[in-house]
Design a protein around this motif. Structure first.
Motif, mmCIF file in Angstrom:
data_model
loop_
_atom_site.group_PDB
_atom_site.id
_atom_site.type_symbol
_atom_site.label_atom_id
_atom_site.label_comp_id
_atom_site.label_asym_id
_atom_site.label_seq_id
_atom_site.Cartn_x
_atom_site.Cartn_y
_atom_site.Cartn_z
ATOM 1 N N GLU A 57 0.849 -1.193 0.000
ATOM 2 C CA GLU A 57 0.000 0.000 0.000
ATOM 3 C C GLU A 57 0.885 1.243 0.000
ATOM 4 N N VAL A 58 0.616 2.135 -0.950
ATOM 5 C CA VAL A 58 1.436 3.341 -1.093
ATOM 6 C C VAL A 58 1.173 4.303 0.061
ATOM 7 N N LYS A 59 2.266 4.842 0.609
ATOM 8 C CA LYS A 59 2.172 5.837 1.675
ATOM 9 C C LYS A 59 2.817 7.131 1.189
ATOM 10 N N HIS A 60 2.636 8.204 1.984
ATOM 11 C CA HIS A 60 3.214 9.499 1.621
ATOM 12 C C HIS A 60 4.727 9.344 1.434
ATOM 13 N N GLY A 61 5.234 9.888 0.339
ATOM 14 C CA GLY A 61 6.669 9.863 0.090
ATOM 15 C C GLY A 61 7.141 8.661 -0.698
ATOM 16 N N ASP A 62 6.268 7.664 -0.918
ATOM 17 C CA ASP A 62 6.677 6.479 -1.681
ATOM 18 C C ASP A 62 6.745 6.805 -3.177
ATOM 19 N N SER A 63 7.643 6.142 -3.867
ATOM 20 C CA SER A 63 7.687 6.215 -5.325
ATOM 21 C C SER A 63 7.659 4.790 -5.867
ATOM 22 N N HIS A 64 7.162 4.653 -7.092
ATOM 23 C CA HIS A 64 7.073 3.327 -7.708
ATOM 24 C C HIS A 64 8.473 2.713 -7.828
ATOM 25 N N PHE A 65 9.447 3.537 -8.176
ATOM 26 C CA PHE A 65 10.828 3.048 -8.321
ATOM 27 C C PHE A 65 11.339 2.489 -7.001
ATOM 28 N N GLN A 66 11.173 3.253 -5.918
ATOM 29 C CA GLN A 66 11.687 2.804 -4.621
ATOM 30 C C GLN A 66 11.011 1.518 -4.167
ATOM 31 N N LEU A 67 9.687 1.423 -4.360
ATOM 32 C CA LEU A 67 8.957 0.223 -3.939
ATOM 33 C C LEU A 67 9.428 -1.002 -4.733
ATOM 34 N N CYS A 68 9.649 -0.816 -6.045
ATOM 35 C CA CYS A 68 10.126 -1.936 -6.868
ATOM 36 C C CYS A 68 11.541 -2.358 -6.452
ATOM 37 N N LEU A 69 12.411 -1.369 -6.214
ATOM 38 C CA LEU A 69 13.791 -1.671 -5.839
ATOM 39 C C LEU A 69 13.834 -2.410 -4.506
ATOM 40 N N THR A 70 13.050 -1.943 -3.529
ATOM 41 C CA THR A 70 13.000 -2.600 -2.218
ATOM 42 C C THR A 70 12.492 -4.036 -2.357
ATOM 43 N N PHE A 71 11.450 -4.224 -3.197
ATOM 44 C CA PHE A 71 10.879 -5.561 -3.406
ATOM 45 C C PHE A 71 11.916 -6.511 -4.008
ATOM 46 N N LEU A 72 12.599 -6.062 -5.073
ATOM 47 C CA LEU A 72 13.565 -6.935 -5.750
ATOM 48 C C LEU A 72 14.747 -7.262 -4.848
ATOM 49 N N GLN A 73 15.226 -6.254 -4.097
ATOM 50 C CA GLN A 73 16.336 -6.530 -3.186
ATOM 51 C C GLN A 73 15.896 -7.501 -2.091
ATOM 52 N N GLY A 74 14.627 -7.406 -1.698
ATOM 53 C CA GLY A 74 14.103 -8.357 -0.718
ATOM 54 C C GLY A 74 14.029 -9.766 -1.265
#
Length: 390
Positions: free
Chosen positions: A145-162
Motif C-alpha cells: 500500500e502506497v504511503k506518503h513519500g513512496d515512489s514506484h521506483f523505490q517500492l520496486c527496488l526494495t521488493f527486488l532486493q528483498g
C-alpha cells in the motif's frame, strides 16, 4: 561461351546473396517478435491484478448505491432512520441486514419496500464479490500500500532486493518496466518476480482516484498549460509578423518598436530563467536537519513502541533547505546548528536509502560536524530527506 558462363556465375552469386539477406531479415524479425512478447506468467499475473481492481470498483459502486438508497429511505422515515455507520466501506453487517429484512416485511409503501429489498440484494452481491476478491488475492503475493513519500521506483527496488536480486540487476529489471510516475496514498503496488522475470502493476486500492484517472488529470493540466504557452507564443509571433509587414509605415516609430522588442526579449529571458529554475528544482534535493526529539515531535519520524525509527510525514519539515545535485553532492551540518554539544548518531529518512551505497556519512573526529555525501545523486533528484541527529 565464356561470357555466358561469367553471366551465369554472377547471377548465381546474386541469388545466393539475396537468399542470405532474406534469411537475415527473417532472423531479425523473429528476434524482435520474440523479444517483445510479454512472458505468459506476467500476463497471467497482470490479469489477476486487473480483475481484483475491477472487482473492487464493482464493490465500491454497489456500496455507493446502498448508501444512496439508505439516505433516501431515512429522509422519508426520520422516525425509523437506519444507522449508516460502516456501510460506506464494509457493506451491511449481519445485524443491519437482519434489521433491514424485518423492515422490508413491515413496510407498507411498495416503492420503499422494493428499495429496501434492492439494498439487501446489493449487499449479497457485495458479499459474493468480496469472496471472489479474497479468492483471487489468495493466489497473488500481497500488494504494497502506497504511503506518503513512496515512489514506484523505490517500492520496486526494495521488493527486488528483498527477493535477493543484486542492485545492478534490479535496476536493469526496473528500467525495462513501465513505472507509474505519480502515486497517491492508498494505491496498491503489485510486484511479481520469478527466475529473472519481473512485473509490477498499480491499482487504485483505497485511494479516491484510479492511476489512469490521475494520469489523465495530470495530462490535462500539462496540456492546458502547453496550449496556453502556445497561444501566447503564436500571439507574439503574429504580432511580430504584423510589425514586420508594417515596417515601411512605421519608420517614424522605431523607438517604440525597439522598446517593444526589448520587452519581448525580457519575457524570453524570464521564461529561460523559469526553465532554469525548473531544471534546478528537478535536480535538487530538499532536506531538513534536526534532532530525533524535534523531528519526532512534529511527526517527521516516529518510533512505534520498542520498534525501529520509521519515516513519518516528510512534508512536516518547515522551510527545508535544498542543494542542486548537478553542482554539489554534500550536505554539511554541525552539532551547534541543532542545539547539541556533539554528534553521536545520525540517521537519514526515508530509510529506503542505503547507507554506504546510496550515500556516505562522515563525522568529524571532534564530533562537532558531519558531512552527508550523496554517492548516487540520481537517486536523490527531486527528493526530500530528513537528517535526524542525536
Amino acid at each position: 561461351m565464356s561470357d555466358l558462363r561469367r553471366r551465369l556465375d554472377r547471377g548465381g552469386v546474386a541469388l545466393i546473396v539475396s537468399i542470405v539477406v532474406v534469411v537475415l531479415v527473417a532472423i531479425v524479425l523473429i528476434f524482435r517478435f520474440t523479444s517483445q512478447r510479454k512472458p505468459e506468467e506476467i500476463k497471467n499475473f497482470q490479469e489477476l491484478v486487473m480483475k481484483v481492481d475491477k472487482l473492487n470498483t464493482q464493490i465500491s459502486d454497489r456500496e455507493g448505491q446502498i448508501m444512496d438508497y439508505v439516505r433516501k429511505y431515512n429522509t422519508a422515515h426520520p422516525e425509523q432512520a437506519f444507522d449508516t455507520a460502516g456501510i460506506a466501506s464494509l457493506g451491511l453487517s449481519p445485524e443491519q441486514a437482519e434489521i433491514l429484512q424485518k423492515r422490508v416485511a413491515q413496510e407498507k409503501d411498495v416503492s420503499y419496500r422494493g428499495m429496501l429489498q434492492e439494498v439487501l440484494t446489493l449487499n449479497r452481491q457485495i458479499d459474493e464479490l468480496n469472496a471472489e476478491v479474497l479468492d483471487i488475492r489468495s493466489k497473488l503475493p500481497a500488494p504494497l500500500e502506497v504511503k506518503h513519500g513512496d515512489s514506484h521506483f523505490q517500492l520496486c527496488l526494495t521488493f527486488l532486493q528483498g527477493k535477493g536480486v543484486a542492485e545492478d540487476e534490479a535496476m536493469k529489471l526496473i528500467e525495462s518496466t513501465a513505472l507509474t510516475t505519480e502515486l497517491l496514498p492508498g494505491f496498491e503496488v503489485w510486484n511479481y518476480y520469478n527466475d529473472g522475470v519481473f512485473g509490477t502493476f498499480v491499482t487504485q486500492g483505497a485511494a479516491k482516484m484510479s492511476p489512469n484517472a490521475l494520469t489523465r488529470s495530470t495530462k490535462r493540466k500539462i496540456e492546458t498549460e502547453r496550449q496556453t504557452l502556445i497561444q501566447a507564443r503564436n500571439a507574439k509571433e503574429e504580432e511580430v509578423k504584423d510589425l514586420e509587414s508594417r515596417k515601411s509605415e512605421l519608420l517614424g516609430q522605431i523607438k517604440g518598436l525597439e522598446e517593444e522588442r526589448n520587452a519581448m526579449l525580457n519575457q524570453m529571458e524570464e521564461m529561460a530563467s523559469k526553465n532554469e529554475a525548473l531544471a534546478k528544482q528537478l535536480n535538487s534535493l530538499h532536506y531538513g536537519v534536526n534532532t530525533f526529539k524535534e523531528f519526532s515531535r512534529i511527526g517527521v519520524i516516529r518510533k512505534p513502541g520498542l520498534g525501529k525509527w520509521e519515516t513519518g510525514d516528510l512534508d512536516a519539515i518547515a522551510n527545508p533547505s535544498s542543494i542542486d545535485l548537478r553542482a554539489d553532492n554534500r550536505i554539511v551540518f554541525t552539532a551547534a546548528s541543532v542545539g547539541l554539544n556533539k554528534i553521536s548518531k545520525v540517521l537519514v529518512f526515508p530509510r529506503s536509502y542505503d547507507e554506504n551505497a546510496d550515500y556516505k556519512l562522515v563525522i568529524s573526529d571532534d564530533r562537532q560536524s558531519a558531512t552527508l555525501i550523496m554517492q548516487k545523486p540520481d537517486k536523490f533528484h527531486f527528493g526530500k530527506i530528513a537528517i535526524a541527529v542525536d
